[in-house]
Motif scaffolding. Structure first.
Motif, short mmCIF file in Angstrom:
data_model
loop_
_atom_site.label_atom_id
_atom_site.label_comp_id
_atom_site.label_asym_id
_atom_site.label_seq_id
_atom_site.Cartn_x
_atom_site.Cartn_y
_atom_site.Cartn_z
N GLN A 115 -7.50 5.69 2.81
CA GLN A 115 -7.85 5.09 1.52
C GLN A 115 -9.29 5.47 1.18
O GLN A 115 -10.21 5.17 1.94
N SER A 161 -7.03 10.23 -2.04
CA SER A 161 -6.60 9.63 -0.77
C SER A 161 -6.68 10.66 0.34
O SER A 161 -6.81 11.88 0.09
N TYR A 174 3.00 5.79 7.60
CA TYR A 174 1.76 6.55 7.42
C TYR A 174 1.59 7.58 8.54
O TYR A 174 1.19 8.72 8.31
N ASN A 183 0.40 4.90 -1.95
CA ASN A 183 0.09 6.08 -1.12
C ASN A 183 1.26 7.02 -0.93
O ASN A 183 1.08 8.24 -0.86
N THR A 204 0.83 -1.22 0.00
CA THR A 204 0.00 0.00 0.00
C THR A 204 0.86 1.26 0.00
O THR A 204 0.44 2.30 -0.50
#
Lengths: 261, 138
Positions: free
Chosen positions: B69, B74, B100, A125, A121
């Protein structure tokens, strides 16, 4: 000495063409042309299959996240709500409740790992550099390898197919190191200039012999090479310049990367 | 009159929450949880980056509860597109890798919650944002 592995293939085609031409009575040039067309066709098919596989993995990862993930998390949320409504439950109920919650958490974690294995992911991202940092950290920690990452501070703008291809090349190179190299240390470097993106994976292991490089069974190396060829780049695999370990180098033209993004 | 969390003048006493979540099933549960809070109102639920950015720019949003997501775009795209509009930002996501968290913090997120493990903290976090707003100087 690094080799791209293409020279031997061409030599084999030429020798085979001459033999076949003698047998069937056609000119060597005609048979060579047939072989070359067939080789291009197979190469194109390989690229199509690799890209198709990536699309299917991506779709499956998305479905797992959206549908299975949604159901699991929704259940966890409902269980949290229910638990708040249970005042001072029987110890046996608490025991089973906590066990069910732990199982649910394990299922969510399992789903997450499957998704990351199918389609990282981070790649979608945060880009290739962030995904590579994570991949190298994870792979080397699990394998007990020392490592050095020389990657750009800023993300590198690449298209989806380019990013996943370069990610898979490094993933395969690391997998080979862990399985075959008996290495203690690796270096992964990415160099960007105006013309090329270059990725270098080096280890200090036992090296790779030329038989294995050219073997029909070396599907991992062939797969890496095919991915890079599809980007109009070049992949070289061989013994590192100091004579120890293996170096994998993928070099891909930047102009093509931008055009196809 | 009181100061909103983003520094704008507001006459409202109710905390306006924008929920950005691409799963209708999870959005229902989050709304249900937030409805238990006094003086907190979920003013909209959107599932994509563009609608989220439009709501923040055009509406009176005090808090965004933001998934990373989304159906299109996004959560990071939302954070990058906020410009000078800066409501309080609560990330609620299943993407729990440290990368993240770091990126979200760098882009201005105030809180980062794991959707499956920290969900129970959501009401506390939004409640404390409401309390901070209540005690902001008029």
């Amino acid at each position: 000495m690094l080799t791209s592995g293409n020279g031997l293939g061409i030599a084999v085609i030429e020798v085979s063409s001459a033999i076949l031409a003698a047998l069937v009575g056609n000119s060597s040039e005609t048979v060579t042309g047939t072989f070359q067309r067939r080789a291009r066709s197979l190469s194109s098919l390989c690229t199509h299959l690799q890209q198709n596989s990536e699309r299917e993995k991506s779709l499956l990862a998305r479905t797992l996240h959206d549908e299975l993930g949604g159901l699991l998390v929704a259940t966890k949320m409902d269980m949290a709500w229910l638990r708040r409504k249970l005042d001072d439950p029987d110890p046996a109920i608490s025991l089973h409740w906590d066990r069910a919650v732990r199982s649910l958490e394990q299922a969510i974690d399992c789903k997450r790992r499957i998704i990351e294995n199918l389609r990282p992911t981070l790649l979608d991202n945060l880009g290739l550099v962030a995904a590579l940092r994570w991949l190298i950290d994870e792979s080397c920690r699990e394998a007990g390898l020392q490592y050095e990452q020389i990657l750009p501070e800023e993300g590198v703008e690449l298209g989806n197919s380019q990013s996943i291809a370069l990610f898979r090349v490094v993933q395969e190179a690391l997998s080979n190191i862990v399985r075959h190299a008996h290495a203690s240390r690796i270096v992964v470097e990415m160099i960007n200039d105006d013309s090329y993106v270059t990725l270098l994976v080096q280890d200090d292991g036992v090296g790779i012999d030329s038989d294995r490089l050219e073997s029909d069974e070396s599907h991992g190396i062939a797969g890496m090479r095919q991915r890079v060829l599809a980007l109009k780049g070049i992949l070289t695999v061989g013994t590192s310049v100091d004579g120890h370990g293996t170096t994998v180098l993928a070099r891909v033209p930047r102009v093509d990367l931008q055009e196809t993004s | 009159m009181m100061l909103g969390l983003n520094g704008s003048v507001s006459s409202r006493s109710v905390l306006h929450v924008l929920l950005v979540e691409d799963s209708a099933m999870l959005a229902d549960r989050v709304c249900e949880e937030l409805r238990t809070l006094e003086d907190v109102e979920v003013i909209a639920v959107v599932d994509n980056q563009k609608d989220a950015t439009d709501w923040v720019r055009n509406g009176s949003v005090d808090v965004i509860v933001l998934d990373l997501q989304l159906r299109q775009g996004s959560g990071f795209g939302v954070l990058r597109g906020l410009g000078d509009c800066r409501p309080a930002i609560v990330i609620l996501t299943n993407h729990v890798l440290p990368e993240y968290r770091l990126c979200a913090k760098r882009l201005g997120a105030d809180h980062f919650l794991n959707k499956s493990n920290d969900y129970e903290r959501l009401a506390d976090v939004v409640g404390s944002l409401r309390d901070t707003r209540r005690h902001s100087p008029a």
